[in-house]
Design an enzyme around this catalytic site. Structure first.
Site, PDB file in Angstrom:
ATOM      1  N   SER A 159       0.647  -0.738   0.377  1.00 20.07           N
ATOM      2  CA  SER A 159      -0.305   0.080  -0.230  1.00 20.07           C
ATOM      3  C   SER A 159       0.884   1.006   0.129  1.00 20.07           C
ATOM      4  CB  SER A 159      -1.095   0.152   1.211  1.00 20.07           C
ATOM      5  OG  SER A 159      -1.675  -1.048   1.203  1.00 20.07           O
TER       6      SER A 159
ATOM      7  N   HIS B  53      -1.435  -2.781  -7.546  1.00 23.06           N
ATOM      8  CA  HIS B  53      -1.607  -2.145  -6.224  1.00 23.06           C
ATOM      9  C   HIS B  53      -3.710  -2.661  -5.899  1.00 23.06           C
ATOM     10  CE1 HIS B  53      -3.266   0.662  -3.058  1.00 23.06           C
ATOM     11  NE2 HIS B  53      -2.492  -0.489  -2.400  1.00 23.06           N
TER      12      HIS B  53
ATOM     13  N   GLU C 108      -3.582   0.244  -9.129  1.00 22.01           N
ATOM     14  CA  GLU C 108      -2.561   0.881  -9.524  1.00 22.01           C
ATOM     15  C   GLU C 108      -0.963  -0.258  -9.793  1.00 22.01           C
ATOM     16  OE1 GLU C 108      -3.053   4.881  -6.641  1.00 22.01           O
ATOM     17  OE2 GLU C 108      -2.431   2.715  -5.597  1.00 22.01           O
TER      18      GLU C 108
ATOM     19  N   ASN D  97      -3.753   6.201  -2.067  1.00 19.23           N
ATOM     20  CA  ASN D  97      -3.821   6.719  -0.659  1.00 19.23           C
ATOM     21  C   ASN D  97      -3.228   7.317  -0.224  1.00 19.23           C
ATOM     22  OD1 ASN D  97      -4.385   3.601  -0.067  1.00 19.23           O
ATOM     23  ND2 ASN D  97      -2.403   2.531   0.261  1.00 19.23           N
TER      24      ASN D  97
HETATM   25  N1  CAA Z   1     -15.900  -9.075  -1.475  1.00 23.77           N
HETATM   26  C1  CAA Z   1     -16.751  -9.880  -2.175  1.00 23.77           C
HETATM   27  N2  CAA Z   1     -18.239  -9.016  -2.791  1.00 23.77           N
HETATM   28  C2  CAA Z   1     -18.083  -8.051  -2.204  1.00 23.77           C
HETATM   29  C3  CAA Z   1     -17.291  -7.759  -0.639  1.00 23.77           C
HETATM   30  C4  CAA Z   1     -16.533  -9.126  -0.271  1.00 23.77           C
HETATM   31  N3  CAA Z   1     -15.951  -7.887   0.943  1.00 23.77           N
HETATM   32  N4  CAA Z   1     -17.861  -6.447  -0.296  1.00 23.77           N
HETATM   33  C5  CAA Z   1     -19.205  -6.751  -1.245  1.00 23.77           C
HETATM   34  N5  CAA Z   1     -19.165  -6.883  -1.960  1.00 23.77           N
HETATM   35  C6  CAA Z   1     -19.939  -6.759  -3.352  1.00 23.77           C
HETATM   36  C7  CAA Z   1     -21.050  -7.424  -3.501  1.00 23.77           C
HETATM   37  O1  CAA Z   1     -21.158  -8.723  -3.484  1.00 23.77           O
HETATM   38  C8  CAA Z   1     -22.246  -7.003  -4.364  1.00 23.77           C
HETATM   39  O2  CAA Z   1     -21.680  -7.900  -5.837  1.00 23.77           O
HETATM   40  P1  CAA Z   1     -23.428  -7.773  -6.770  1.00 23.77           P
HETATM   41  O3  CAA Z   1     -23.722  -6.092  -6.837  1.00 23.77           O
HETATM   42  O4  CAA Z   1     -22.511  -8.291  -7.192  1.00 23.77           O
HETATM   43  O5  CAA Z   1     -24.503  -8.063  -5.253  1.00 23.77           O
HETATM   44  C9  CAA Z   1     -21.596  -5.168  -4.504  1.00 23.77           C
HETATM   45  O6  CAA Z   1     -19.862  -6.067  -3.411  1.00 23.77           O
HETATM   46  C10 CAA Z   1     -21.974  -4.515  -3.676  1.00 23.77           C
HETATM   47  O7  CAA Z   1     -22.362  -4.745  -1.888  1.00 23.77           O
HETATM   48  P2  CAA Z   1     -23.306  -4.242  -1.354  1.00 23.77           P
HETATM   49  O8  CAA Z   1     -24.340  -3.884  -1.880  1.00 23.77           O
HETATM   50  O9  CAA Z   1     -23.237  -5.580  -0.532  1.00 23.77           O
HETATM   51  O10 CAA Z   1     -22.922  -3.103  -0.440  1.00 23.77           O
HETATM   52  P3  CAA Z   1     -22.467  -1.629  -1.250  1.00 23.77           P
HETATM   53  O11 CAA Z   1     -22.927  -1.229  -2.059  1.00 23.77           O
HETATM   54  O12 CAA Z   1     -22.452  -1.722   0.405  1.00 23.77           O
HETATM   55  O13 CAA Z   1     -20.992  -1.775  -1.108  1.00 23.77           O
HETATM   56  C11 CAA Z   1     -18.293  -1.699  -1.064  1.00 23.77           C
HETATM   57  C12 CAA Z   1     -19.853  -2.698  -0.213  1.00 23.77           C
HETATM   58  C13 CAA Z   1     -18.422  -1.948  -2.387  1.00 23.77           C
HETATM   59  C14 CAA Z   1     -16.956  -2.333  -0.081  1.00 23.77           C
HETATM   60  C15 CAA Z   1     -19.174  -0.121  -0.732  1.00 23.77           C
HETATM   61  O14 CAA Z   1     -18.999   0.266   0.463  1.00 23.77           O
HETATM   62  C16 CAA Z   1     -17.386   0.755  -1.225  1.00 23.77           C
HETATM   63  O15 CAA Z   1     -17.152   0.959  -2.367  1.00 23.77           O
HETATM   64  N6  CAA Z   1     -16.654   0.986  -0.227  1.00 23.77           N
HETATM   65  C17 CAA Z   1     -15.226   1.968  -0.729  1.00 23.77           C
HETATM   66  C18 CAA Z   1     -14.646   0.974  -0.442  1.00 23.77           C
HETATM   67  C19 CAA Z   1     -12.416   1.494  -0.868  1.00 23.77           C
HETATM   68  O16 CAA Z   1     -12.735   2.798  -0.257  1.00 23.77           O
HETATM   69  N7  CAA Z   1     -12.034   0.701  -0.991  1.00 23.77           N
HETATM   70  C20 CAA Z   1     -10.744   0.805  -0.981  1.00 23.77           C
HETATM   71  C21 CAA Z   1      -9.909   1.294   0.446  1.00 23.77           C
HETATM   72  S1  CAA Z   1      -8.041   1.343   0.539  1.00 23.77           S
HETATM   73  C22 CAA Z   1      -7.174   0.355  -0.205  1.00 23.77           C
HETATM   74  O17 CAA Z   1      -8.040  -0.777  -0.172  1.00 23.77           O
HETATM   75  C23 CAA Z   1      -6.376   1.228  -0.264  1.00 23.77           C
HETATM   76  C24 CAA Z   1      -5.253   0.410   0.548  1.00 23.77           C
HETATM   77  O18 CAA Z   1      -3.987   0.425   0.273  1.00 23.77           O
HETATM   78  C25 CAA Z   1      -5.289   0.734   1.619  1.00 23.77           C
END
Ligand code: CAA
Length: 482
Positions: free
Chosen positions: A119, A140, A152, A190
């Site tokens: 990350s 990434h 990335e 990040n």
């Molecule tokens: N694993 C697999 N699939 C998942 C999942 C998981 N943990 N969580 C959600 N999903 C899937 C669901 O199955 C669903 O798919 P379908 O539409 O095909 O059924 C879809 O994602 C949407 O899920 P939900 O309807 O349950 O939930 P939501 O609409 O609230 O979305 C989310 C959940 C996709 C996580 C959304 O809230 C989101 O985009 N959040 C932001 C996440 C983010 O910012 N991530 C980056 C973090 S930074 C990082 O990762 C980098 C680092 O180095 C720290």
């Protein structure tokens, strides 16, 4: 190069997700973990995630079996000899990564590409542990890896330039959008995301607003998919803490110093979703708020018409002896309060988006007035976000510095406007990238908001980026895109 057999080392949340992404795209995957227990946990991650897709009708049982069938698991790194690509997703400790890469360099065939999902650690330092520095690259992914659409692709000064388009092509084959960047701490996402999350923790600690109010403000008001504390729990507080530490070491920007609250939670092993509890996870049962039955109000200042109308429609009438005086504002309201006969009744109000009302209580506001304001907003269908009477209230104090950071990042030449916007939309699920957001709010509004934040907090990084300031001075409303 045709990537057909890939390996993923480390099957925690990210590694298991990455293995699933490759297997879904039809590649054969070898998953590697240190011992049988860790392997079983990793297998559990993939099984649950694919089962969830089956339950939602996104995948057939046969497809799930085929995906799982393409993943083999092992505890022996020696099994990676023939892999075309190895993606490392082990904990963020440089020494562990360097020793793993030295090992992989010895084991894998000479043409194998070695990729790290780090990350924030320097890919260059990881590459330097191998004798094939030209074939080491960053790949990434974002959490949850099966869902987020960005990869990335991080190249170092040592990376063979021909490898970047090859890995970018592979990312497209996985259904992801690649953004190619250089090796700087935090890369694009990040570097922009984590300081915002850290700042949310700092503001929570300073008592600007409560956890759920800050989450609601950013989710319902700004339209982000998750509030900052829900997202910190998803990322893992330990990961967030480590990334902040690396950012701070590189920039020495005190905003990048991990919030003490993060350190405290990490030390207590409250790491977020992976440990069952972080900022969230121990909620007391929600209590029905006691609601005042009859509330009278007065509206003061400009911009009050729409709210007054909504309140009238809901059956509330302005009164000469009100429970609360609401003053539309996007700046502290204490100077207005002190001019009133009864300053305890004044609450600043600002509607964000069309679902949230920030309610700024001054040091003089009475609890009764604050509660009346909250209840009135609830009645007209807005989510009240109670906060202190500080510049930027909650949303601008969190959003504008992030937008400013994006302008500075572009101005250094690190990434293009298009790449930065795409990275934030696809990596974090934001409805718009920072430049799109800046243009829709208005460059001058953001510039002025940053000036107010700077005047309040005296934080050097809140001073508007020179490019933003100059565009506003020049009367330009959009960023120059190549
Ligand atoms: N694993 C697999 N699939 C998942 C999942 C998981 N943990 N969580 C959600 N999903 C899937 C669901 O199955 C669903 O798919 P379908 O539409 O095909 O059924 C879809 O994602 C949407 O899920 P939900 O309807 O349950 O939930 P939501 O609409 O609230 O979305 C989310 C959940 C996709 C996580 C959304 O809230 C989101 O985009 N959040 C932001 C996440 C983010 O910012 N991530 C980056 C973090 S930074 C990082 O990762 C980098 C680092 O180095 C720290």
């Amino acid at each position: 190069m045709a990537f057909e057999m890939v390996a993923v080392v480390g099957l925690g949340t990210m590694g298991a997700g990455i293995a699933e992404v490759f297997a879904r795209a039809g590649l054969r995957v070898i998953g590697v973990e240190a011992d049988a227990d860790a392997l079983a946990t990793g297998r559990g991650h993939v099984e649950r995630s694919t089962q969830r897709a089956v339950d939602r009708g996104r995948l057939s049982g046969g497809e799930r079996d085929a995906i799982l069938g393409r993943i083999t698991l092992t505890t022996s790194r020696e099994d990676l000899r023939e892999a075309d690509l190895v993606v490392e997703a082990i904990p963020e400790v440089l020494d562990y990564k360097r020793s793993l890469f030295a090992d992989l360099d010895r084991i894998c065939k000479p043409e194998t590409v070695l990729a790290t999902n780090t990350s924030s650690l320097p890919v260059t330092a990881i590459a330097a542990a191998t004798g094939r520095q030209g074939r080491v690259i960053g790949m990434h992914f974002f959490n949850p890896a099966p869902v987020m659409g960005l990869v990335e692709v991080v190249s170092t000064v040592l990376t063979d330039p021909a490898l970047v388009p090859e890995i970018s092509e592979l990312a497209r084959r996985l259904g992801k959008t690649p953004v190619a960047v250089g090796d700087r701490a935090g890369f694009v996402v990040n570097r922009l995301l984590l300081p915002y999350l850290n700042q949310a923790a700092v503001l929570l600690e300073q008592g600007l607003a409560r956890r759920d109010d800050i989450d609601a403000a950013m989710r319902l008001g700004v339209g982000l998919p998750m509030g900052p504390f829900a997202l910190l729990d998803l990322i893992g507080l330990d990961t967030a803490y480590e990334v902040m530490g690396v950012l701070f070491d590189e920039t020495r920007d005190r905003r990048h110093a991990p919030a003490p609250l993060l350190r405290e939670l990490v030390s207590a092993r409250l790491l977020g979703r992976k440990s069952g509890r972080g900022f969230h996870g121990d909620e007391p049962r929600p209590r029905e708020p006691d609601r005042s039955t009859v509330i009278t109000f007065e509206m003061a200042g400009e911009g009050a018409d729409e709210l007054t109308e909504r309140l009238r429609t809901a059956g509330f009438k302005p009164s000469a002896d009100p429970d609360v005086i609401l003053r539309p504002a996007d700046r502290p309201v204490i100077e207005h309060a002190v001019r009133l006969q009864d300053p305890a009744r004044l609450v600043g109000v600002r509607v964000v988006g069309n679902r949230v009302a920030e309610l700024a209580a001054t040091v003089l506001t009475s609890q009764a007035a604050a509660r009346a304001a909250r209840d009135l907003m609830t009645v007209i269908g807005l989510t009240p976000v109670a906060c202190r009477d500080r510049a930027g209230f909650v949303t601008d104090a969190l959003l504008y510095p992030y937008l400013n950071d994006a302008v500075r990042m572009y101005d250094t030449g690190y990434a293009s406007i298009g790449d930065i916007d795409a990275a934030m939309r696809l990596g974090c699920g934001y409805p718009a990238g920072p430049f799109e957001t800046l243009e829709s709010i208005g460059l001058a509004v953001v510039r002025d908001g940053l000036r107010a934040l700077y005047a309040e907090y005296r934080e050097p990084a809140y001073a508007p980026a020179p490019l933003l300031d100059q565009l506003v001075t020049a009367g330009v409303h959009v960023f120059p895109r190549a």
